[in-house]
Design an enzyme around this catalytic site. Structure first.
Site, PDB file in Angstrom:
ATOM      1  N   ASN A  10       0.883  -1.264  -0.092  1.00 28.70           N
ATOM      2  CA  ASN A  10       0.019  -0.003   0.065  1.00 28.70           C
ATOM      3  C   ASN A  10       0.954   1.225   0.015  1.00 28.70           C
ATOM      4  O   ASN A  10       1.510   1.547   1.013  1.00 28.70           O
ATOM      5  CB  ASN A  10      -0.863   0.047   1.257  1.00 28.70           C
ATOM      6  CG  ASN A  10      -1.796   1.349   1.215  1.00 28.70           C
ATOM      7  OD1 ASN A  10      -2.084   2.194   0.445  1.00 28.70           O
ATOM      8  ND2 ASN A  10      -2.670   1.267   2.365  1.00 28.70           N
ATOM      9  N   ARG A  90      -2.759  -2.132  -3.322  1.00 24.71           N
ATOM     10  CA  ARG A  90      -4.039  -1.258  -3.295  1.00 24.71           C
ATOM     11  C   ARG A  90      -3.703   0.067  -3.895  1.00 24.71           C
ATOM     12  O   ARG A  90      -2.617   1.029  -3.631  1.00 24.71           O
ATOM     13  CB  ARG A  90      -3.846  -1.046  -1.511  1.00 24.71           C
ATOM     14  CG  ARG A  90      -5.122  -0.164  -1.388  1.00 24.71           C
ATOM     15  CD  ARG A  90      -4.829   0.905  -0.232  1.00 24.71           C
ATOM     16  NE  ARG A  90      -6.142   1.831   0.022  1.00 24.71           N
ATOM     17  CZ  ARG A  90      -6.008   2.834   0.825  1.00 24.71           C
ATOM     18  NH1 ARG A  90      -4.828   3.315   1.214  1.00 24.71           N
ATOM     19  NH2 ARG A  90      -7.146   3.682   0.749  1.00 24.71           N
ATOM     20  N   HIS A 179     -12.645   3.104   0.568  1.00 23.58           N
ATOM     21  CA  HIS A 179     -12.711   2.068   1.264  1.00 23.58           C
ATOM     22  C   HIS A 179     -13.519   0.833   1.026  1.00 23.58           C
ATOM     23  O   HIS A 179     -14.165   0.084   1.520  1.00 23.58           O
ATOM     24  CB  HIS A 179     -13.402   2.709   2.927  1.00 23.58           C
ATOM     25  CG  HIS A 179     -12.667   3.623   3.559  1.00 23.58           C
ATOM     26  ND1 HIS A 179     -13.535   4.674   4.044  1.00 23.58           N
ATOM     27  CD2 HIS A 179     -11.556   3.734   3.721  1.00 23.58           C
ATOM     28  CE1 HIS A 179     -12.769   5.727   4.663  1.00 23.58           C
ATOM     29  NE2 HIS A 179     -11.363   4.950   4.496  1.00 23.58           N
ATOM     30  N   ARG A 240     -10.407  15.602   8.211  1.00 13.91           N
ATOM     31  CA  ARG A 240     -11.431  16.162   7.022  1.00 13.91           C
ATOM     32  C   ARG A 240     -12.597  16.620   7.595  1.00 13.91           C
ATOM     33  O   ARG A 240     -13.280  16.009   8.315  1.00 13.91           O
ATOM     34  CB  ARG A 240     -11.574  14.909   6.239  1.00 13.91           C
ATOM     35  CG  ARG A 240     -10.144  14.296   5.434  1.00 13.91           C
ATOM     36  CD  ARG A 240     -10.656  13.387   4.564  1.00 13.91           C
ATOM     37  NE  ARG A 240      -9.262  12.416   3.905  1.00 13.91           N
ATOM     38  CZ  ARG A 240      -9.255  11.397   4.128  1.00 13.91           C
ATOM     39  NH1 ARG A 240     -10.238  10.496   4.195  1.00 13.91           N
ATOM     40  NH2 ARG A 240      -8.068  10.836   3.606  1.00 13.91           N
ATOM     41  N   GLU A 385      -8.606  -5.358   5.111  1.00 12.62           N
ATOM     42  CA  GLU A 385      -8.173  -5.144   3.690  1.00 12.62           C
ATOM     43  C   GLU A 385      -7.043  -5.717   3.130  1.00 12.62           C
ATOM     44  O   GLU A 385      -7.168  -6.049   1.906  1.00 12.62           O
ATOM     45  CB  GLU A 385      -8.160  -3.643   3.445  1.00 12.62           C
ATOM     46  CG  GLU A 385      -9.311  -2.847   4.209  1.00 12.62           C
ATOM     47  CD  GLU A 385      -9.158  -1.258   4.154  1.00 12.62           C
ATOM     48  OE1 GLU A 385      -9.339  -0.388   3.290  1.00 12.62           O
ATOM     49  OE2 GLU A 385      -8.652  -0.838   5.162  1.00 12.62           O
TER      50      GLU A 385
END
Length: 397
Positions: A10, A90, A179, A240, A385
């Site tokens: 990733n 990813r 996601h 965020r 994941e």
């Protein structure tokens, strides 16, 4: 399959996570993180057999490649080379081009780089990781698993923005969602928990971490999700803002703010950090609340209220609801945040199982509430994941 390990990578703009994972049972043989790329203090650390090791990385101009070189040596030193059958990457954005995991060739890599306009921080970094891994493992097949792919089943009415259609046709401006691997994984695990085919299941999956998103899953497929054209939309997050009136951007720029200042604030200085004024970490928010900090209390209330609002709205695209699924670092571990979200869903009939909610933490799955009104559960399922990336890579071999 004795040799069923996958190296999962990733790659971020200034970091690189990695793990060697057994694609059959999900066992993590080794995992690590390279961070602070581009700076003198760049390091790579890994955990193997319960022991953590950390080293400095040199040559700031090529930290991604040097990190992978060190990973190769680690794999060789631990005699894992012959057990690895693939490398899985990813990739954040697949646009409308990629609706599933694909094997990487020159054409796929070029398309990932072409999509950099949609994910300028993430796709170029992902491409760097691919280039470095292909050079390090030329004989291994490499696969790209996209955050956006799971959401490509959304109907047009869900992904279309209420703006000029020309902006979609010319620039691809629409809701993409992110996601995806997390929402995919926990929905499949929840179907197993219910002993029901996932194609017959309807879920609202709630991934709460530093980044956070909600997904409506109908008959096993994503039909709506809270993140949008970028990961800035939807829920309030660690730093965020989530959804806000776009007129605020124009207002601030008329006040003399630059574009960079506005988006730096919305992405890095908002959310938990902005509302509380003290921290982006949910654990710090909860601790400060106990100490009477009003900003932390407000951040907690705004966050849990907004999550509950999204959950309630996502009943609309579903014909029925089997379960609300909490996952992610906050969703899996924060008893207080789950409890307040469920309290906000009181009209839907959810009654907390206090012992179940207390037990379903720190890696444990479980039922945390039930609604007789909806004949539905609220459950916690830890996400994985990396396991999805490993599984889907091997499935394509």
């Amino acid at each position: 399959m004795p040799n069923a390990n996958v190296l999962v990578i990733n790659s971020g703009s200034s970091s690189l996570k990695f793990a060697v994972i057994n694609s059959v049972n999900g066992d993590e043989i080794v995992s690590g993180l390279g961070e602070c790329f581009g700076m003198p203090e760049a390091t790579i650390a890994w955990k193997l057999n319960g022991i953590k090791t950390e080293e400095a990385i040199t040559a700031a101009d090529n930290h991604h490649a040097n990190a992978i070189t060190r990973i190769v040596k680690l794999i060789e030193d631990e005699n894992l080379t012959d057990t690895i059958v693939a490398v899985g990457h990813r990739i954040v954005h697949g646009g409308e081009k990629f609706t599933k995991t694909v094997r990487i060739d020159s054409e796929v890599l070029a398309e990932i780089e072409n999509l950099s306009d949609l994910a300028p921080l993430h796709n170029p970094a992902g491409a760097k990781g691919i280039h470095a891994a292909m050079a390090a493992f030329p004989s291994l097949p490499q696969f790209a698993v996209f955050d956006t792919a799971f959401h490509q089943t959304m109907p047009q009415k869900a992904f279309t923005g209420a703006i000029s259609h020309e902006l979609y046709e010319k620039y691809g401006i629409r809701r993409y969602g992110f996601h995806g691997t997390s929402h995919y994984y926990v929905s499949r695990e929840a179907a197993k928990m219910l002993d029901k085919p996932v194609e017959q299941c309807n879920f609202i999956t709630v991934h709460l971490g530093n980044g956070a998103s909600v997904c409506a899953i109908k008959d096993g497929q994503s039909v709506d999700t809270s993140m949008g054209f970028t990961p800035l939309a939807g829920l309030m997050m660690g730093t965020r803002s989530g959804d806000l009136d776009p007129g605020i951007i124009e207002f601030l720029m008329k006040k003399g703010w630059t574009q960079e200042q506005v988006f730096d604030t919305l992405n890095k200085k908002s959310g938990f950090l902005g509302v509380s004024g003290i921290t982006s970490d949910a654990r710090g928010i909860l601790q400060a609340m106990e100490e009477g900090h009003e900003g932390a209390k407000l951040a907690f209330q705004v966050f849990t209220y907004r999550v509950a609002k999204y959950i309630g709205s996502y009943l609309i695209p579903l014909d029925a609801l089997d379960a609300i699924i909490f996952t992610g670092g906050i969703g899996e571990n924060s008893l207080d945040i789950r409890r307040e979200i469920l309290n906000n869903l009181n009209l839907l009939g959810f009654v907390e199982d206090k012992k179940g909610n207390e037990d379903a933490r720190f890696g444990a799955s479980g039922i945390v509430a039930k609604s007789e009104l909806l004949d539905a559960l609220a459950v916690v399922i830890p996400t994985n994941e990396e396991f999805v990336i490993a599984q889907q890579s091997v499935e394509l071999l």
